[in-house]
Write a protein that holds these residues in place. Structure first.
Motif, short mmCIF file in Angstrom:
data_model
loop_
_atom_site.label_atom_id
_atom_site.label_comp_id
_atom_site.label_asym_id
_atom_site.label_seq_id
_atom_site.Cartn_x
_atom_site.Cartn_y
_atom_site.Cartn_z
N MET A 223 40.99 56.61 33.43
CA MET A 223 40.90 55.68 34.58
C MET A 223 39.47 55.20 34.75
O MET A 223 39.22 54.00 34.99
CB MET A 223 41.36 56.39 35.87
N LEU A 224 38.51 56.11 34.61
CA LEU A 224 37.11 55.71 34.80
C LEU A 224 36.65 54.78 33.67
O LEU A 224 35.93 53.81 33.91
CB LEU A 224 36.22 56.96 34.89
N HIS B 23 38.53 52.73 32.15
CA HIS B 23 39.16 51.45 32.47
C HIS B 23 38.39 50.72 33.58
O HIS B 23 38.11 49.53 33.50
CB HIS B 23 40.60 51.68 32.89
N LEU B 24 38.03 51.47 34.60
CA LEU B 24 37.29 50.90 35.74
C LEU B 24 36.00 50.25 35.25
O LEU B 24 35.67 49.12 35.60
CB LEU B 24 36.97 52.02 36.75
N ARG B 25 35.29 50.95 34.40
CA ARG B 25 33.99 50.44 33.96
C ARG B 25 34.15 49.29 32.96
O ARG B 25 33.39 48.32 33.00
CB ARG B 25 33.16 51.58 33.37
N HIS C 196 36.97 47.31 32.35
CA HIS C 196 37.85 46.17 32.66
C HIS C 196 37.71 45.63 34.08
O HIS C 196 38.40 44.68 34.45
CB HIS C 196 39.31 46.57 32.42
N VAL C 197 36.87 46.29 34.89
CA VAL C 197 36.69 45.76 36.25
C VAL C 197 35.21 45.54 36.54
O VAL C 197 34.82 44.46 37.03
CB VAL C 197 37.27 46.73 37.32
N ALA C 198 34.38 46.53 36.21
CA ALA C 198 32.97 46.47 36.63
C ALA C 198 32.04 45.85 35.58
O ALA C 198 30.95 45.40 35.92
CB ALA C 198 32.48 47.87 36.97
N LEU D 100 44.69 49.26 37.38
CA LEU D 100 44.23 50.55 37.94
C LEU D 100 44.99 50.88 39.22
O LEU D 100 45.41 52.01 39.45
CB LEU D 100 42.72 50.47 38.21
N LEU E 101 38.15 49.16 45.65
CA LEU E 101 38.19 48.61 44.28
C LEU E 101 38.14 47.08 44.33
O LEU E 101 37.37 46.43 43.62
CB LEU E 101 39.48 49.07 43.60
N VAL F 271 34.22 46.12 43.69
CA VAL F 271 34.09 46.16 42.22
C VAL F 271 34.63 44.86 41.61
O VAL F 271 33.97 44.24 40.77
CB VAL F 271 34.85 47.37 41.60
N ARG G 143 28.55 45.76 41.52
CA ARG G 143 29.80 46.24 40.88
C ARG G 143 29.61 47.67 40.36
O ARG G 143 30.47 48.53 40.52
CB ARG G 143 30.18 45.34 39.71
N CYS H 55 44.94 48.95 27.62
CA CYS H 55 44.52 50.05 28.51
C CYS H 55 45.61 50.43 29.49
O CYS H 55 45.87 51.60 29.73
CB CYS H 55 43.31 49.55 29.30
N LEU I 96 47.18 54.10 30.21
CA LEU I 96 47.14 54.68 31.56
C LEU I 96 48.54 55.07 32.04
O LEU I 96 48.76 56.18 32.55
CB LEU I 96 46.55 53.65 32.55
#
Lengths: 93, 93, 93, 93
Positions: free
Chosen positions: A59-60, A62-64, A66-68, A84, B63, B67, B77, D37, D41
């Motif tokens: 998850m982390l 993915h967060l970094r 694909h989002v951040a 997410l 989120l 972000v 972000r 991803c 997940l």
């Protein structure tokens, strides 16, 4: 995973999945071998903890990625956040 | 929360927190009134589910606002992702 | 809870519930005061952990008093196990 | 597990463990194949849910066979309760 362009990172996650596979086989042996109930219970609890940790890592990642991450379009970020969110909602139950 | 500029959204979350407070008082009454164990257990399980749902909502708000939202700087972000990661890691245990 | 004949044990659980109530009010203040998102997230995560701990204690009290305790009839044990099973299944999701 | 004298019950649990093993291999394929991803997940979330379900079943089997069952000595019940308590505490975190 699409963003996993770093073979080392991918291999680290694959190794982690294989270790969980090994722990799962230990549960199977305990069941088939009629091991003490407490042993089987502890082994399943260990698998559960390991899967939660794996889930956390992915998850982390993915967060970094694909989002951040810099350079993503707004639409890409939105999609990454939606993906997410879908897992988080399921995870939070 | 800093991004909560919509009073309605804030009030909805505050109301949700107050409902959980009411559920918690029902647990207290069950304990003090010597209620049947199963009743107390079910009430605590209900509080746990409600808190998980609240947690889910606030994480997803975070989120999207801190972000994924358009117009944020890369540094903003990154910080939003770090804050979510800190809670996720604790949450996944 | 019916088996809680020890006032001290009951009071300890009631105090624990009240502390969680206080933590919940801290979430409410953070929401209303527009506190930093990360602060609110951490406070909700703390409530979730505290409720899980309370749940754990009450389940174990129930297990010892209504299933394992000497002198219970088979029917009483069966009922106590069914009550715990109902909560565990909900808890394990 | 020691109380599993019913081969069918044991086989049902072993089959369940093997299905989880298959799900885990699907995670491995997703990682190695660079799958999307969100797919990875979802697959890990599915493993986590399946393990929680397995954990639930084995805990309830243990509760009924080693704590609640007729004919157990007080010491056997106490030991069964202690074993369940150890896993519950870990599980409740």
């Amino acid at each position: 995973m699409a963003h996993l362009t770093d073979p080392e990172r991918t291999q680290a996650l694959v190794n982690r999945v294989r270790r969980i596979g090994g722990q799962l086989q230990a549960v199977e042996r305990a069941l088939e071998g009629g091991a003490d109930c407490a042993v089987t219970l502890q082994r399943v609890a260990a698998v559960r903890g390991a899967v939660a940790g794996l889930m956390d890592e992915i998850m982390l990642d993915h967060l970094r990625a694909h989002v951040a991450a810099p350079g993503l379009s707004d639409a890409e970020r939105q999609r990454g956040a939606d993906e997410l969110a879908a897992v988080l909602s399921r995870y939070a139950k």
